[in-house]
Design an enzyme around this catalytic site. Structure first.
Site, short mmCIF file in Angstrom:
data_model
loop_
_atom_site.label_atom_id
_atom_site.label_comp_id
_atom_site.label_asym_id
_atom_site.label_seq_id
_atom_site.Cartn_x
_atom_site.Cartn_y
_atom_site.Cartn_z
N GLU A 126 0.56 -1.11 0.38
CA GLU A 126 0.04 -0.05 -0.36
C GLU A 126 0.78 1.22 -0.19
OE1 GLU A 126 -2.68 2.67 2.92
OE2 GLU A 126 -3.36 0.66 3.11
N THR A 164 -3.94 3.28 5.35
CA THR A 164 -5.29 3.10 6.01
C THR A 164 -4.89 1.92 7.43
OG1 THR A 164 -5.59 1.00 4.48
CG2 THR A 164 -5.98 3.52 3.75
N CYS A 194 -8.90 3.10 7.94
CA CYS A 194 -9.52 2.63 7.76
C CYS A 194 -10.61 1.71 9.12
CB CYS A 194 -9.15 0.73 7.53
SG CYS A 194 -9.90 -0.22 7.38
N SER A 266 -8.19 -9.49 6.48
CA SER A 266 -8.15 -10.18 4.86
C SER A 266 -8.27 -11.69 5.37
CB SER A 266 -6.46 -10.01 4.28
OG SER A 266 -5.61 -10.57 5.21
#
Length: 309
Positions: A126, A164, A194, A266
């Site tokens: 990211e 995030t 996030c 995830s």
């Protein structure tokens, strides 16, 4: 053994969207579908998609000219977008909308002449994507000590961005130090970190007050999963990161313990259940779920894909 499950845990809306993107592309266009880097940081998810016909590549040079290619949820640099255009790839961008929001902030600040500071983890996909989204230089920092080492003149136009998936608490401390040193610095709203990361960290914070040990289900390359584990250890609750039940070590427990279980954003629920099954082979279980925030966030699939009915 008393088992307390964190709420919320596991998949966030961005991960669901990314996985749905690959599955829908396979259904709509057929195999193979090429994916640059792991679509999300979870080997079970990646292997499941690989079994369905997804081909994961590190670089676009491995993708046949003109093939359908998906960018992962972590986002990519403009150079990668340029390479895809040169190879005439059919691109479906599964970048999480919250990461795209950071890209947009970076471009907006740069266009206004701000010097950019990014709070993030060096080498994380990211972060690599954010650094490559603007032509202006970006200073990458991660710690309060690095803030104190900055040498921008006091009158410099400064703006900060954040990865995030960082720890909300750590980011808050770094931002506070930044604003103390550079009172005129600007940045996005703290809510831009996030929502799923914040919710899972709050759930772990509450869970640690009730358990003797915490298991975080996720992979070692998942920033949010490793952060949950660190958060628990820092609070004084022994914590272990496991990808599934095969990594559970019974030497960590006694049958009378209360064991908390959380999962990174995830991590699929099937991995959580596999950990529970491993514990059940060790002792009879009493399972409960911690009351917590329910998440109803949903993101649309990227353009070019037809949502399932």
């Amino acid at each position: 053994m008393n088992i307390i499950l964190a709420q919320p845990r596991g998949f966030c809306a961005g991960v669901v969207r990314a996985i749905d993107t690959v599955e829908q592309a396979l259904e709509q266009f057929g195999a193979p579908v090429y994916v640059r880097h792991e679509i999300v940081h979870n080997r079970h998810v990646v292997q499941t998609l690989r079994d369905q016909g997804a081909v994961f590549v590190d670089e676009l040079e491995r993708v046949p000219v003109g093939a359908l290619t998906i960018f992962s949820a972590h986002g990519v640099a403009r150079e990668v977008e340029r390479q895809a255009l040169e190879r005439q790839l059919q691109v479906v961008d599964a970048t999480c909308p919250l990461v795209t929001k950071v890209h947009n902030h970076a471009r907006q600040y740069a266009a206004k002449g701000y010097q950019l500071i990014l709070i993030g983890e060096p080498g994380h996909p990211e972060v690599i994507g954010i650094l490559g989204q603007v032509d202006a230089p970006i200073t990458l920092i991660q710690t309060v000590e690095q803030v104190r080492a900055l040498d921008f003149p006091a009158d410099t136009l400064l703006a900060y961005l954040t990865q995030t998936t960082l720890s909300v608490d750590d980011t808050r401390t770094v931002v506070k130090t930044l604003t103390q040193r550079y009172p005129n610095i600007v940045g996005p709203d703290a809510r831009d970190i996030c929502y799923a990361v914040q919710n899972r960290q709050q759930a772990v914070r509450e869970l640690c007050a009730q358990v003797d040990v915490l298991l975080v289900v996720g992979n070692a390359n998942s920033a949010n999963a490793t952060t949950l584990c660190k958060q628990a250890n820092d609070s004084g609750t022994p914590s272990y990161l496991v990808s599934d039940g095969s990594e559970v070590d019974t030497r960590w427990f006694t049958p009378e313990m209360s064991v908390g279980i959380s999962a990174g954003a995830s991590t699929p629920e099937v991995s959580v259940q596999d950990v529970i099954a491993a514990l059940a082979r060790f002792a009879p279980l009493h399972i409960q779920t911690l009351p917590g925030r329910e998440e109803h966030v949903q993101f649309r699939l990227p353009p070019g894909l037809i949502a399932r009915q």
